[in-house]
Motif scaffolding. Sequence first.
Motif, PDB file in Angstrom:
ATOM      1  N   SER A 101       0.792  -1.034   0.194  1.00 43.18           N
ATOM      2  CA  SER A 101      -0.552  -0.021  -0.264  1.00 43.18           C
ATOM      3  C   SER A 101       0.911   1.261  -0.146  1.00 43.18           C
ATOM      4  CB  SER A 101      -1.003  -0.167   1.140  1.00 43.18           C
ATOM      5  OG  SER A 101       0.334   0.569   1.745  1.00 43.18           O
ATOM      6  N   GLU A 102       0.610   2.598  -0.403  1.00 41.20           N
ATOM      7  CA  GLU A 102       0.753   3.572  -0.060  1.00 41.20           C
ATOM      8  C   GLU A 102      -0.002   4.399   1.173  1.00 41.20           C
ATOM      9  OE1 GLU A 102       0.891   6.394  -3.559  1.00 41.20           O
ATOM     10  OE2 GLU A 102       2.697   4.992  -4.199  1.00 41.20           O
ATOM     11  N   GLN A 103       1.028   4.666   2.376  1.00 43.88           N
ATOM     12  CA  GLN A 103       0.713   5.304   3.762  1.00 43.88           C
ATOM     13  C   GLN A 103       1.464   7.124   3.271  1.00 43.88           C
ATOM     14  OE1 GLN A 103      -1.219   4.203   5.671  1.00 43.88           O
ATOM     15  NE2 GLN A 103      -1.057   1.924   4.165  1.00 43.88           N
ATOM     16  N   GLU A 104       0.215   7.791   2.990  1.00 41.64           N
ATOM     17  CA  GLU A 104       0.512   9.371   2.639  1.00 41.64           C
ATOM     18  C   GLU A 104       0.492  10.134   4.077  1.00 41.64           C
ATOM     19  OE1 GLU A 104      -1.743  11.204   0.024  1.00 41.64           O
ATOM     20  OE2 GLU A 104      -1.685   9.620  -1.241  1.00 41.64           O
ATOM     21  N   ARG A 105       1.226  10.499   4.700  1.00 38.95           N
ATOM     22  CA  ARG A 105       1.336  11.505   6.281  1.00 38.95           C
ATOM     23  C   ARG A 105       1.545  13.242   5.101  1.00 38.95           C
ATOM     24  NH1 ARG A 105      -0.506   7.590   6.777  1.00 38.95           N
ATOM     25  NH2 ARG A 105       0.329   5.542   7.936  1.00 38.95           N
ATOM     26  N   SER A 106       0.311  13.890   6.496  1.00 36.87           N
ATOM     27  CA  SER A 106       1.166  15.164   6.130  1.00 36.87           C
ATOM     28  C   SER A 106       2.086  15.566   7.412  1.00 36.87           C
ATOM     29  CB  SER A 106      -0.018  16.241   6.840  1.00 36.87           C
ATOM     30  OG  SER A 106      -1.384  15.675   5.838  1.00 36.87           O
ATOM     31  N   LEU A 114       9.329  18.010  14.555  1.00 36.53           N
ATOM     32  CA  LEU A 114       8.912  17.392  12.795  1.00 36.53           C
ATOM     33  C   LEU A 114       7.197  16.686  13.554  1.00 36.53           C
ATOM     34  CD1 LEU A 114       8.303  16.292  10.020  1.00 36.53           C
ATOM     35  CD2 LEU A 114       9.659  14.323  11.029  1.00 36.53           C
ATOM     36  N   VAL A 115       6.316  17.182  13.486  1.00 39.09           N
ATOM     37  CA  VAL A 115       5.053  16.771  13.632  1.00 39.09           C
ATOM     38  C   VAL A 115       4.259  16.050  12.465  1.00 39.09           C
ATOM     39  CG1 VAL A 115       2.355  17.583  14.918  1.00 39.09           C
ATOM     40  CG2 VAL A 115       4.374  18.779  15.206  1.00 39.09           C
ATOM     41  N   VAL A 116       4.029  14.992  11.955  1.00 35.69           N
ATOM     42  CA  VAL A 116       3.182  13.911  11.441  1.00 35.69           C
ATOM     43  C   VAL A 116       2.010  13.762  11.557  1.00 35.69           C
ATOM     44  CG1 VAL A 116       3.870  11.670  10.179  1.00 35.69           C
ATOM     45  CG2 VAL A 116       5.595  13.066  11.114  1.00 35.69           C
ATOM     46  N   PHE A 117       1.262  13.785  10.627  1.00 35.30           N
ATOM     47  CA  PHE A 117      -0.165  13.945  10.712  1.00 35.30           C
ATOM     48  C   PHE A 117      -0.633  12.722   9.940  1.00 35.30           C
ATOM     49  CE2 PHE A 117       0.592  18.503  11.507  1.00 35.30           C
ATOM     50  CZ  PHE A 117       0.181  18.708  12.879  1.00 35.30           C
ATOM     51  N   PRO A 130     -14.330   5.423  16.197  1.00 29.92           N
ATOM     52  CA  PRO A 130     -14.903   7.592  15.084  1.00 29.92           C
ATOM     53  C   PRO A 130     -13.649   7.598  14.517  1.00 29.92           C
ATOM     54  CG  PRO A 130     -14.089   7.261  17.755  1.00 29.92           C
ATOM     55  CD  PRO A 130     -14.198   5.896  17.050  1.00 29.92           C
ATOM     56  N   ILE A 131     -14.322   8.479  13.635  1.00 30.64           N
ATOM     57  CA  ILE A 131     -12.939   9.516  12.517  1.00 30.64           C
ATOM     58  C   ILE A 131     -12.399   9.742  13.170  1.00 30.64           C
ATOM     59  CG2 ILE A 131     -13.258  10.513  10.423  1.00 30.64           C
ATOM     60  CD1 ILE A 131     -14.481   8.483   9.996  1.00 30.64           C
ATOM     61  N   GLY A 132     -11.553   9.781  13.496  1.00 30.74           N
ATOM     62  CA  GLY A 132      -9.968  10.410  14.204  1.00 30.74           C
ATOM     63  C   GLY A 132      -8.487  10.598  12.511  1.00 30.74           C
ATOM     64  N   ARG A 133      -7.671  11.192  13.635  1.00 26.98           N
ATOM     65  CA  ARG A 133      -6.111  11.382  13.695  1.00 26.98           C
ATOM     66  C   ARG A 133      -5.281  10.597  13.834  1.00 26.98           C
ATOM     67  NH1 ARG A 133      -5.217  17.543  10.921  1.00 26.98           N
ATOM     68  NH2 ARG A 133      -6.025  18.655  12.768  1.00 26.98           N
ATOM     69  N   ALA A 134      -4.513  10.609  13.750  1.00 27.30           N
ATOM     70  CA  ALA A 134      -2.962   9.946  14.998  1.00 27.30           C
ATOM     71  C   ALA A 134      -1.774  11.927  14.306  1.00 27.30           C
ATOM     72  CB  ALA A 134      -2.081   9.491  14.280  1.00 27.30           C
ATOM     73  N   ILE A 135      -1.765  11.934  15.281  1.00 30.91           N
ATOM     74  CA  ILE A 135      -0.779  12.921  15.395  1.00 30.91           C
ATOM     75  C   ILE A 135       0.264  12.707  16.280  1.00 30.91           C
ATOM     76  CG2 ILE A 135      -0.242  15.550  16.154  1.00 30.91           C
ATOM     77  CD1 ILE A 135      -3.587  16.394  16.223  1.00 30.91           C
ATOM     78  N   LEU A 136       1.550  12.676  15.898  1.00 34.65           N
ATOM     79  CA  LEU A 136       2.952  12.186  16.204  1.00 34.65           C
ATOM     80  C   LEU A 136       4.094  13.945  16.299  1.00 34.65           C
ATOM     81  CD1 LEU A 136       1.855   9.533  13.969  1.00 34.65           C
ATOM     82  CD2 LEU A 136       3.143   9.147  15.514  1.00 34.65           C
ATOM     83  N   SER A 137       4.952  13.814  17.442  1.00 28.35           N
ATOM     84  CA  SER A 137       5.437  14.776  17.349  1.00 28.35           C
ATOM     85  C   SER A 137       6.979  13.853  17.565  1.00 28.35           C
ATOM     86  CB  SER A 137       5.811  15.941  18.600  1.00 28.35           C
ATOM     87  OG  SER A 137       6.300  16.364  18.880  1.00 28.35           O
TER      88      SER A 137
END
Length: 141
Positions: A101-106, A114-117, A130-137
Amino acid sequence: MSERDTKLHGCWRLVSFDTELQDSKERIQPWGADPNGYLIFDSDGRMMVLITAKAREPGNTDEKLVALFRTVMAYTGRYRIDGDRFITKVDSSWNEAWNGSEQERSYKLDGDTLVVFTDWMPNPLVSGNPIGRAILSFRRE
């Protein structure tokens, strides 16, 4: 790669891992306040990431092995940059469904931070998905 792209190169230590719920904007730390992990971008175009919860027990029973799987994320592959996103073509992963697969991150880069979403999606770490997102610092090592 452009100069901007090369700024990602190197080893980044995980500082925090939050999930944000889309409707309420509530943030939780599904793996605690002090998770373990690293994100590495190499100049040859490969990235690797390994993230775990800090509090984990050795997997000497089926139940503990399942708990270990639920508190780890790891994958690697070739990546490319597209604006403020990096896209990884996964060739090896802790989750077989991600292979190929291709995994896309902002991302947002500010000096050595570096903050990744992730994109908004059903959150498997929260009951009811539930709909959410990960935020990694991350902090540069």
